[in-house]
Motif scaffolding. Structure first.
Motif, PDB file in Angstrom:
ATOM      1  N   SER A 102      13.477  10.299  -4.101  1.00 56.98           N
ATOM      2  CA  SER A 102      14.477  11.363  -4.226  1.00 56.98           C
ATOM      3  C   SER A 102      15.796  10.868  -3.636  1.00 56.98           C
ATOM      4  N   LYS A 103      16.777  10.654  -4.512  1.00 60.99           N
ATOM      5  CA  LYS A 103      18.057  10.129  -4.029  1.00 60.99           C
ATOM      6  C   LYS A 103      18.759  11.145  -3.132  1.00 60.99           C
ATOM      7  N   GLY A 104      18.560  12.442  -3.431  1.00 61.04           N
ATOM      8  CA  GLY A 104      19.163  13.485  -2.610  1.00 61.04           C
ATOM      9  C   GLY A 104      18.567  13.484  -1.205  1.00 61.04           C
ATOM     10  N   ILE A 183      25.807  13.460  -7.088  1.00 60.62           N
ATOM     11  CA  ILE A 183      27.090  12.919  -7.539  1.00 60.62           C
ATOM     12  C   ILE A 183      27.750  12.299  -6.325  1.00 60.62           C
ATOM     13  N   GLU A 184      28.260  11.083  -6.486  1.00 60.31           N
ATOM     14  CA  GLU A 184      28.878  10.466  -5.304  1.00 60.31           C
ATOM     15  C   GLU A 184      30.138   9.700  -5.629  1.00 60.31           C
ATOM     16  N   GLU A 185      30.864   9.441  -4.558  1.00 61.98           N
ATOM     17  CA  GLU A 185      32.085   8.669  -4.607  1.00 61.98           C
ATOM     18  C   GLU A 185      31.768   7.244  -5.056  1.00 61.98           C
ATOM     19  N   PHE A 186      32.656   6.646  -5.819  1.00 60.76           N
ATOM     20  CA  PHE A 186      32.489   5.256  -6.255  1.00 60.76           C
ATOM     21  C   PHE A 186      32.886   4.318  -5.121  1.00 60.76           C
ATOM     22  N   MET A 187      32.037   3.333  -4.845  1.00 60.34           N
ATOM     23  CA  MET A 187      32.351   2.353  -3.798  1.00 60.34           C
ATOM     24  C   MET A 187      32.717   1.023  -4.443  1.00 60.34           C
ATOM     25  N   GLU A 188      33.789   0.420  -3.967  1.00 65.32           N
ATOM     26  CA  GLU A 188      34.207  -0.910  -4.441  1.00 65.32           C
ATOM     27  C   GLU A 188      33.617  -1.962  -3.522  1.00 65.32           C
ATOM     28  N   HIS A 212      21.327  -9.977 -10.426  1.00 67.26           N
ATOM     29  CA  HIS A 212      22.252  -9.742 -11.532  1.00 67.26           C
ATOM     30  C   HIS A 212      21.643  -8.657 -12.395  1.00 67.26           C
ATOM     31  N   LYS A 213      22.185  -7.437 -12.285  1.00 67.02           N
ATOM     32  CA  LYS A 213      21.555  -6.300 -12.966  1.00 67.02           C
ATOM     33  C   LYS A 213      21.917  -6.217 -14.440  1.00 67.02           C
ATOM     34  N   ARG A 214      23.105  -6.723 -14.817  1.00 63.21           N
ATOM     35  CA  ARG A 214      23.534  -6.546 -16.213  1.00 63.21           C
ATOM     36  C   ARG A 214      22.914  -7.619 -17.097  1.00 63.21           C
ATOM     37  N   VAL A 271      23.051  -2.619  -0.466  1.00 66.03           N
ATOM     38  CA  VAL A 271      24.305  -2.342   0.239  1.00 66.03           C
ATOM     39  C   VAL A 271      25.497  -2.762  -0.603  1.00 66.03           C
ATOM     40  N   MET A 272      26.598  -2.095  -0.365  1.00 64.12           N
ATOM     41  CA  MET A 272      27.892  -2.470  -0.940  1.00 64.12           C
ATOM     42  C   MET A 272      28.747  -2.930   0.236  1.00 64.12           C
ATOM     43  N   ILE A 273      29.297  -4.136   0.132  1.00 66.98           N
ATOM     44  CA  ILE A 273      30.183  -4.616   1.193  1.00 66.98           C
ATOM     45  C   ILE A 273      31.589  -4.119   0.852  1.00 66.98           C
ATOM     46  N   VAL A 281      23.980   1.766  -0.917  1.00 65.29           N
ATOM     47  CA  VAL A 281      24.007   2.213  -2.308  1.00 65.29           C
ATOM     48  C   VAL A 281      22.714   2.962  -2.613  1.00 65.29           C
ATOM     49  N   GLU A 282      21.621   2.388  -2.174  1.00 63.25           N
ATOM     50  CA  GLU A 282      20.316   3.013  -2.422  1.00 63.25           C
ATOM     51  C   GLU A 282      19.273   2.394  -1.512  1.00 63.25           C
ATOM     52  N   PHE A 283      18.166   3.123  -1.363  1.00 66.40           N
ATOM     53  CA  PHE A 283      16.973   2.561  -0.722  1.00 66.40           C
ATOM     54  C   PHE A 283      15.874   2.476  -1.773  1.00 66.40           C
TER      55      PHE A 283
END
Ligand code: AMP
Ligand code: GLY
Length: 431
Positions: A102-104, A183-188, A212-214, A271-273, A281-283
């Protein structure tokens, strides 16, 4: 010892391969396993989501340790069930696995423990979701709350796209999984995956990996389960790793324990640096696939004592010093995924793959199988989207990458696709 591994992918093949090298281990069993895992030890045809079947199988085999590969059985409470029966299990309880399921739930926990992550809201109502979108700017990050086989995250570039996606998700685009939205803020920033082995109190952090996810070169095109990975990730300097431990790992695990749901097993921290430091970003409640293949191959020492210590408690960092993320120490390792043409969309099954013997005969190369079978003529055939993980180590990441592609080029499989640029960020950084 006799160890039962749950799962059938490249991740589980790598775990079985590594575990089978332990002098402590007499027998490795897998459920359901694969043609490749069958070469390591007997496989039993019980699917990872068949919790009753897995309980029966465990009671029948009486393994000394059960290692759970994928998230589905953990989210369904397999570890709880087996622990109640007296077995040692590597993997979290269903309550702790909610960090992935559950992301929430995960976001609420991060807020509660003060762990850095993107600002967010949880929604079941379209109008409320849209009102929250008013407070954000593009791009918009929309996530199905539940498990959606890695497809539940949509990054909408425009507001109208985001509005449409909110409506679709809340009306069941991902079934039950998108009954609620985050819904969340975009992280760069640059992303990395951190893997922490824990018994609920003590931790051992493995070298950080990147995947590499894409599907397309230059990290373009649709998202996949992962087209390749490497470790160590140069972006994760010792200073950043220390910050992750202090601001993310310790508060999360400490909080989970204090809340009566200690987390045991491996915690995958995406993680996003960002310019403000690492943010979650997620667990995930399991090893990454294909990151696990790289981590298993670059690890010199026996993994079994640490899996057992995670399952039974009493893990100590000192005992596993050489696993620690000293950036110069881990052998660079890279993994190139070979997938069937069409993946991540629809693809055909049954194409013949040749050349695997020659490719695996190269020094410092291991080929982990993610979706293969044997046909009546005895050929190895592709039966999945992601099919093979060509994994190689080297003195440098550059050497590892060169070796991996040398092996890839020995594989004769016209229906296969792969990326030629795995590791590009790290290679750029090292040049
Ligand atoms: P997740 O399944 O939550 O890891 O999301 C899948 C991918 O979406 C991540 O690997 C990121 O590349 C991207 N992503 C998720 N959340 C964010 C965010 N808040 N900001 C930017 N990118 C994100
Ligand atoms: N490689 C990404 C994942 O396992 O979720």
């Amino acid at each position: 010892m006799r160890i039962l591994i749950i799962g059938s992918g490249g991740r589980e093949h790598a775990l079985a391969w590594k575990i089978s090298q332990s002098p402590l281990v007499d027998e490795v069993w897998s459920a359901p396993g694969s043609v490749a895992m069958d070469k390591i030890g007997p496989c039993f045809d019980v699917k990872p989501d068949d919790i009753d079947g897995l309980e029966k199988l465990t009671l029948q085999l009486e393994p000394d340790l059960v290692v759970v590969g994928p998230e589905a059985p953990l989210a369904k409470g397999l570890a709880d069930l087996l622990r109640a029966r007296g077995f040692d299990v590597f993997g979290p309880s269903a309550d702790a696995a909610r960090l992935e399921a559950s992301k929430g739930f995960a976001k609420d926990k991060m807020r509660r423990y003060g762990v850095p992550t993107a600002r967010y809201g949880r929604f079941t109502d379209v109008a409320e979701a849209k009102a929250f979108l008013d407070t954000l700017s593009a791009p918009f990050v929309l996530k199905a709350d539940g498990l959606a086989a890695g497809k539940g995250v949509v990054i909408a570039e425009t507001r109208s796209e985001a509005d449409a996606e909110v409506e679709e998700m809340l009306s069941g685009k991902f079934g039950e999984a998108s009954g609620e939205l985050v819904i969340e803020e975009f992280m760069e920033g640059e992303e990395a995956s951190i893997f922490v082995l824990t018994d609920g109190s003590n931790i051992v952090t493995l070298p950080a990996a990147q995947d590499h996810k894409r599907v397309g070169e230059g990290d373009t095109g649709p998202n996949t389960g992962g087209m390749g990975s490497y470790a160590p990730a140069p972006v994760m300097t010792p200073a950043v790793m220390k910050t992750v431990e202090e601001t993310i790992t310790r508060p999360m695990l400490g909080g989970m324990k204090a809340d009566g749901t200690p987390y045991q097993g491996v915690l995958y921290i995406g993680v996003m640096i960002t310019p403000d430091g690492p943010k979650v970003v997620e667990f995930n409640c399991r090893f990454g696939d294909p990151e696990c293949q790289v981590l298993m191959m670059q690890m010199d020492e026996d993994i079994v004592p640490i899996l057992l210590a995670s399952a039974t408690g009493g893990m100590s960092q000192r005992d596993f010093e050489r696993l620690l993320p000293v950036p110069d120490r881990p052998t660079p390792c890279v993994n190139v995924v070979l997938a069937t043409k069409g993946y991540p969309g629809s693809y055909e099954k049954g194409s013949v793959i040749n050349g695997l013997k020659d490719a695996s005969a190269l020094d410092n190369v291991m080929i982990f199988h993610a979706g293969t079978d044997v046909n009546d003529a005895g050929d190895i055939v592709a039966v999945g989207g992601r099919v093979l993980n060509v994994t190689a180590t080297g003195e440098t990441l550059e050497a590892a990458v060169a070796r991996a592609y040398e092996a890839v080029d020995l594989i004769d499989w016209p229906e296969g696709i792969h990326r030629r640029d795995i590791g590009w960020r790290a290679l750029q950084q090292s040049r």
